[in-house]
Design a protein around this motif. Structure first.
Motif, mmCIF file in Angstrom:
data_model
loop_
_atom_site.group_PDB
_atom_site.id
_atom_site.type_symbol
_atom_site.label_atom_id
_atom_site.label_comp_id
_atom_site.label_asym_id
_atom_site.label_seq_id
_atom_site.Cartn_x
_atom_site.Cartn_y
_atom_site.Cartn_z
ATOM 1 N N GLN A 150 75.975 -18.144 10.622
ATOM 2 C CA GLN A 150 76.455 -17.756 11.789
ATOM 3 C C GLN A 150 76.498 -19.355 12.637
ATOM 4 O OE1 GLN A 150 76.316 -14.097 13.074
ATOM 5 N NE2 GLN A 150 76.990 -13.336 11.934
ATOM 6 N N ASP A 151 75.380 -19.667 12.637
ATOM 7 C CA ASP A 151 75.256 -20.369 13.481
ATOM 8 C C ASP A 151 73.615 -21.325 13.076
ATOM 9 O OD1 ASP A 151 74.677 -20.682 17.570
ATOM 10 O OD2 ASP A 151 74.348 -22.329 15.834
ATOM 11 N N ARG A 221 74.803 -12.157 18.439
ATOM 12 C CA ARG A 221 75.906 -12.407 18.403
ATOM 13 C C ARG A 221 75.558 -10.921 17.413
ATOM 14 N NH1 ARG A 221 73.364 -16.479 15.540
ATOM 15 N NH2 ARG A 221 73.115 -17.495 17.301
#
Length: 258
Positions: A150-151, A221
């Motif tokens: 995701q990141d 998130r």
């Protein structure tokens, strides 16, 4: 005209009394065969259980055919694949087993997939004891990999390369927090602290809401964890003293010891 009274035990014909007595003895015998077999099968699926109570709801003919309309199980201090549970209740319906083999001394086996209603509770001590299990370590490692995808700024060092060596988790009101102790040969040890809400997104998906690394300046998130089609969760409650969950799970007919 006054209807005749139903026969009492004193007025039943001897043949009828004998048939009822035979039926009662057969029912008791079937209970004595099936209950230990079910107990053995359940204990074969777990590493331990302090208490295990089984209730069968079935008529004589149903028992003789290996059909169990209702089975209820209550257990305490259960350990399943390294996961510690203070309390567990199971209720299964329309279960078919290999009774003919059981009476010949063979292990009990489910003949078809069964959906079982389950209620479980694990307290803070159970949660910490469960962290050493392969199942929990795998789940935490998968979580790190999802975060990395995701990141990639989340760690600056490739979280997907790290294994979870140790972890500490604590529960709050609707949330979970903890510390990951990570380790690889290339990068050495590192600790990361997080805080997150935990809810049900749907019947088979857990959602970490506003997951946050406390050491990093990154926006929170949401992370969805699919538990698979064999899980149908109804409620999830997280409090400082423990986690409670209710729902249904599918039990594979191959899940037995031969």
């Amino acid at each position: 005209m006054i209807a005749p009274l139903p026969p009492t035990p004193e007025t039943l014909p001897l043949e009828t009394e004998f048939a009822l007595d035979q039926s009662a003895r057969r029912s008791r015998w079937m209970q004595r065969v099936l209950t230990p077999a079910l107990r053995w099968w359940l204990l074969s699926q777990v590493e331990g259980a302090a208490e295990l109570d089984i209730t069968l709801g079935a008529g004589d003919r149903q028992l003789l055919s290996g059909y169990l309309p209702l089975v209820q199980v209550k257990a305490k201090q259960v350990i399943y694949q390294g996961l510690h549970l203070s309390h567990l209740e199971l209720q299964g319906q329309n279960i078919r087993v290999n009774l003919g083999q059981v009476v010949r001394g063979k292990p009990l086996q489910l003949l078809e997939e069964v959906y079982v209603q389950a209620q479980l509770f694990l307290n803070a001590t159970d949660l910490q004891a469960s962290l050493g299990s392969d199942l929990m370590r795998s789940a935490l490692t998968d979580l790190l990999r999802i975060l990395e995808v995701q990141d990639r700024r989340a760690s600056g060092m490739g979280l997907e390369q790290y294994g979870v060596q140790e972890a500490e988790l604590s529960l709050g009101h609707g949330e979970v927090s903890g510390v990951f102790g990570l380790q690889t040969a290339e990068n050495g040890p590192r600790s990361l602290t997080f805080r997150s809400g935990l809810t049900l997104e749907n019947a088979h998906t857990l959602c970490f809401q506003d997951f946050t690394w406390l050491e990093m300046d990154l926006p929170p998130r949401n992370i969805a964890i699919d538990l698979g089609p064999g899980v149908n969760l109804e409620t999830l409650s997280i409090q400082p003293d423990g986690l409670a969950c209710q729902g249904a799970i599918a039990i594979d007919p191959e899940a037995h010891l031969s």
